[in-house]
Write an enzyme that holds these catalytic residues in place. Structure first.
Site, mmCIF file in Angstrom:
data_model
loop_
_atom_site.group_PDB
_atom_site.id
_atom_site.type_symbol
_atom_site.label_atom_id
_atom_site.label_comp_id
_atom_site.label_asym_id
_atom_site.label_seq_id
_atom_site.Cartn_x
_atom_site.Cartn_y
_atom_site.Cartn_z
ATOM 1 N N TYR A 88 0.842 -1.207 0.000
ATOM 2 C CA TYR A 88 0.000 0.000 0.000
ATOM 3 C C TYR A 88 0.873 1.252 0.000
ATOM 4 O O TYR A 88 0.754 2.114 -0.866
ATOM 5 C CB TYR A 88 -0.897 -0.038 1.235
ATOM 6 N N TYR A 147 -4.913 -3.926 19.258
ATOM 7 C CA TYR A 147 -3.677 -4.555 18.781
ATOM 8 C C TYR A 147 -2.477 -3.909 19.485
ATOM 9 O O TYR A 147 -2.303 -2.684 19.409
ATOM 10 C CB TYR A 147 -3.528 -4.408 17.266
ATOM 11 N N GLY A 150 -2.001 -0.488 22.645
ATOM 12 C CA GLY A 150 -3.059 0.507 22.452
ATOM 13 C C GLY A 150 -2.585 1.934 22.661
ATOM 14 O O GLY A 150 -3.394 2.861 22.646
HETATM 15 N N1 UDP Z 1 -6.478 -1.437 15.594
HETATM 16 C C1 UDP Z 1 -6.792 -2.081 16.782
HETATM 17 N N2 UDP Z 1 -7.819 -2.978 16.772
HETATM 18 C C2 UDP Z 1 -8.570 -3.241 15.678
HETATM 19 C C3 UDP Z 1 -8.246 -2.576 14.461
HETATM 20 C C4 UDP Z 1 -7.187 -1.681 14.460
HETATM 21 O O1 UDP Z 1 -6.132 -1.872 17.822
HETATM 22 O O2 UDP Z 1 -9.504 -4.059 15.772
HETATM 23 C C5 UDP Z 1 -5.392 -0.441 15.611
HETATM 24 C C6 UDP Z 1 -4.299 -0.703 14.586
HETATM 25 O O3 UDP Z 1 -3.324 -1.562 15.123
HETATM 26 C C7 UDP Z 1 -3.775 0.712 14.354
HETATM 27 C C8 UDP Z 1 -4.999 1.598 14.567
HETATM 28 O O4 UDP Z 1 -5.929 0.804 15.293
HETATM 29 O O5 UDP Z 1 -2.790 1.043 15.310
HETATM 30 C C9 UDP Z 1 -5.636 2.067 13.264
HETATM 31 O O6 UDP Z 1 -5.816 0.936 12.467
HETATM 32 P P1 UDP Z 1 -6.703 0.957 11.134
HETATM 33 O O7 UDP Z 1 -6.647 -0.413 10.552
HETATM 34 O O8 UDP Z 1 -8.034 1.541 11.400
HETATM 35 O O9 UDP Z 1 -5.980 2.006 10.178
HETATM 36 P P2 UDP Z 1 -4.440 2.324 9.847
HETATM 37 O O10 UDP Z 1 -4.218 3.668 10.412
HETATM 38 O O11 UDP Z 1 -3.559 1.311 10.493
HETATM 39 O O12 UDP Z 1 -4.394 2.276 8.373
#
Ligand code: UDP
Length: 260
Positions: A88, A147, A150
């Site tokens: 990406y 994940y 936090g």
């Molecule tokens: N995240 C999380 N739990 C979830 C989905 C995402 O803790 O169920 C976290 C992920 O690890 C990241 C943040 O939330 O740090 C944003 O993730 P997302 O996939 O929404 O977008 P990104 O900014 O990573 O493209």
């Protein structure tokens, strides 16, 4: 060569195509690289043929795991070129480079926006990104999956604000950018989990899952350029936007249950 042919006049070519959820683009690595490379080339060729304005929706992921905070457009980023997210990040970086080359070599009127995290109604229930995951988990009484620890941060922009910014950039002929579009209100993922629990009145617990590889530790747009060049700034607060998104999900989950 992949080409797009359109008979008749074309004023604008807006390239918004690409999976945007990490869960999706990690599942579709080759297609993601294709849409950023060959897809972008086809769109640029179309714009060049018609003398149209070309808009590329790039991403805050071009900054990778940023060493500069908040991120201005002048920051070149910190991206792992071979990690799972690279399909990406690097295809968007390539799409930016390609757009600039077409602007310089072929005179295409290119505009690049770098979109930061965006949310709102009509996210897919299984999209995999944090806002939809937390809301669906909270509304269905399942644990909210954080994940890692936090403490990583994101800055969340409501969809109508993003659209206003994109429309302003489409109209701003001659403005190349790149221009950050996002809401600078930054919060940790844990704070977001608690906000969602509060706003839904859910008694779901919060559980921690393994941290994602190369997950950016913090992200916040510097939107000075968007203010200056486009007169744009987000207007919808997180509380308001989350409320609207939760109501929408509550509606579709109800509907799914009834159909179920
Ligand atoms: N995240 C999380 N739990 C979830 C989905 C995402 O803790 O169920 C976290 C992920 O690890 C990241 C943040 O939330 O740090 C944003 O993730 P997302 O996939 O929404 O977008 P990104 O900014 O990573 O493209």
């Amino acid at each position: 060569m992949f080409t797009i042919t359109i008979d008749g006049p074309v004023d604008i070519v807006a390239h918004l195509a690409c999976p945007a959820s990490p869960a999706d683009y990690i599942r579709l690595p080759l297609q993601t690289l294709d849409v950023g490379s060959r897809g972008s080339e086809a769109c640029l060729r179309l714009a060049a043929e018609h003398g149209a304005r070309y808009l590329l929706t790039s991403t805050s992921e071009v900054y990778g795991d940023p060493l500069v905070h908040p991120q201005p457009e002048t920051y070149w980023g910190n991206v792992n070129p071979i990690g799972p997210r690279s399909v990406y990040d690097e295809s968007k970086r390539f799409a930016e480079a390609l757009s600039m080359a077409w602007a310089r070599e072929r005179g295409v009127d290119v505009g690049i926006v770098r979109v930061f995290n965006t949310y709102g109604p009509r996210l897919r229930e299984g999209d995999g990104r944090v806002v939809s995951n937390f809301i669906v988990q909270a509304l269905t009484g399942r644990p909210l999956t954080v994940y890692g620890d936090g403490r990583q941060t994101r800055s969340l922009c409501y969809q109508s604000d993003l659209i206003t910014g994109i429309m302003a950039m489409l109209d701003a002929r001659g403005v190349t950018g790149p221009v950050n579009l996002g809401n600078p209100a930054e919060l940790t993922v844990l704070e977001l989990a608690n906000l969602v629990l509060e706003a839904t009145g859910s008694s779901s617990e919060v559980v921690h899952r393994e941290a994602l590889e190369d997950d950016p530790t913090r992200r916040k747009p510097d939107i000075t350029r968007a203010r200056e060049l486009l007169g744009w700034a987000p207007e919808v607060s997180l509380a308001d936007g989350l409320g609207r998104t939760i109501s929408w999900f509550a509606g579709i989950l109800d509907h799914t249950t009834l159909l179920g």
